[in-house]
Scaffold this motif. Structure first.
Motif: not given
Ligand code: AMP
Ligand code: MG
Length: 338
Positions: A106-107, A110, A114, A163, A165-166, A236, A240, A253-254, A283-284
């Motif tokens: 989780f970073d 990212i 993104v 970012d 977003g997670a 997650s 989505e 989710i990268l 979840s992420t």
């Molecule tokens: P979620 O839907 O809560 O799982 O969050 C997905 C969103 O988190 C993506 O659209 C990105 O904006 C961001 N994200 C993608 N990969 C990561 C990651 N490895 N760690 C943290 N945030 C991420």
């Protein structure tokens, strides 16, 4: 003065129609469809306030907002520290704690990846490997200097990009629940694009029933349901935000170790927690770690539970949910005996 009986009747009818609560409100905020449902305790004023706060949080925390705090931090990357709003400090600190807890899976840095993938932006495509390498060089949560004393943050390299977003929607759901609870609301649903928070019970002694959608399609039918009170459920999954190129599916989710979408046995994971910020970050995180390491992670957060749906359409739950989930679609199999 004597009021005629007919006038009284009209006043009574008008009076009762005015008292009718407004319907649940839905607006597009935080890049998604958000619905707040306060049942018969809802008022236009409460809905106005809740959505105003959501828009405020979105502006503050979104990497895409022109003027927000996160945009400011990103613009100053490699140049200088930026002062943090209370909300940004809370969310960023929590995000970095999850980076530590997941060994960097989780970073919140990212952002460059993104942006490069652009999933959900309309410009998505598989990037060139060199572009992925360049974006990877600009990620890494250890290059974030967060100073709680001065309440500032500094991103070490120019081009770095936070970012949230997670995790931001989870934080926002908690904030809205707090605002509503301060106004005396004890029951309701805050749904921020599938990031669900239920306040209290549906009716006294009657919990809410929450569904988990079919993870094989966007907006699929509920395939699992469970009952919950005063809790948040956040999913997650691979459907989505995604796109398909040359027959291959790429989701949002990268994996910060590879620069490509996380690829494991999971279609989706849903986390249940009393705190939505925790449910969202977990979840992420758990999706990135996979079932086994994910179960280990949630065991470190008392009161949190997980529901895993894998590519073989098997459903696994953490121990606290044994016997609590109902399968609604016979195409899925519950394995809760191991
Ligand atoms: P979620 O839907 O809560 O799982 O969050 C997905 C969103 O988190 C993506 O659209 C990105 O904006 C961001 N994200 C993608 N990969 C990561 C990651 N490895 N760690 C943290 N945030 C991420
Ligand atoms: Mg999340």
């Amino acid at each position: 003065m004597k009021i005629p009986a007919l006038a009284l009747t009209i006043i009574a009818i008008l009076g009762s129609s005015c008292a009718k609560p407004p319907p649940p409100r839905t607006e597009f905020v935080m890049g998604t469809v958000c619905t707040i449902n306060l049942g018969n305790k809802g008022t236009e004023k409460l809905y106005d306030e809740a959505f105003a706060r959501l828009r405020e949080l979105d502006a503050l925390l979104s990497a895409n907002s022109e003027t927000g705090n996160v945009a400011e931090i990103n613009a100053a990357a490699g140049q200088g520290p930026v002062r943090l709003a209370d909300e940004t400090l809370t969310v960023l600190s929590e995000a970095l704690a999850f980076s530590e807890a997941t060994d960097g899976a989780f970073d919140p840095t990212i952002g460059p990846l993104v942006k490069l993938w652009g999933i959900g932006s309309g410009n998505e495509r598989v990037p060139a490997p060199e572009a992925i390498d360049r974006a990877l060089a600009l990620t890494g949560y250890r290059k974030v200097s967060l100073d709680r004393g001065t309440r500032t943050v500094f991103l070490r390299d120019r081009g770095m990009r936070i970012d949230l977003g997670a995790i931001a929607k989870g934080y926002a759901a908690d904030e809205i629940a707090r605002l509503l609870s301060d106004r005396g609301i004890t029951s309701g649903i805050v749904d921020l694009g599938g990031n669900i928070l239920v306040m209290g019970d549906k009716a006294p002694g009657k919990p809410w029933t929450v569904g988990i959608r079919d993870p094989r399609t966007s907006g699929g039918n509920p395939i699992v349901s469970l009952q919950a009170s005063s809790a948040s459920l956040v999913t997650s999954g691979i459907y989505e935000r995604f796109f398909v190129e040359n027959g291959k599916h790429y989701h949002h989710i990268l994996n910060p170790a590879t620069g490509y979408p996380a690829d494991n046995e999971l279609l989706s994971v849903t986390i249940l927690s009393t705190k939505s910020i925790q449910a969202d970050a977990l979840s992420t995180s758990v999706f990135l770690l996979g079932t086994e390491r994910g179960l280990e992670l949630i065991s470190k957060f008392p009161g949190t539970e997980a529901i895993f749906i894998d590519r073989g359409l098997g459903i696994r739950t953490s121990k606290g949910l044994r016997g609590r989930v109902r399968i609604l679609d016979p195409g899925f199999t519950l394995h809760d005996d191991d």
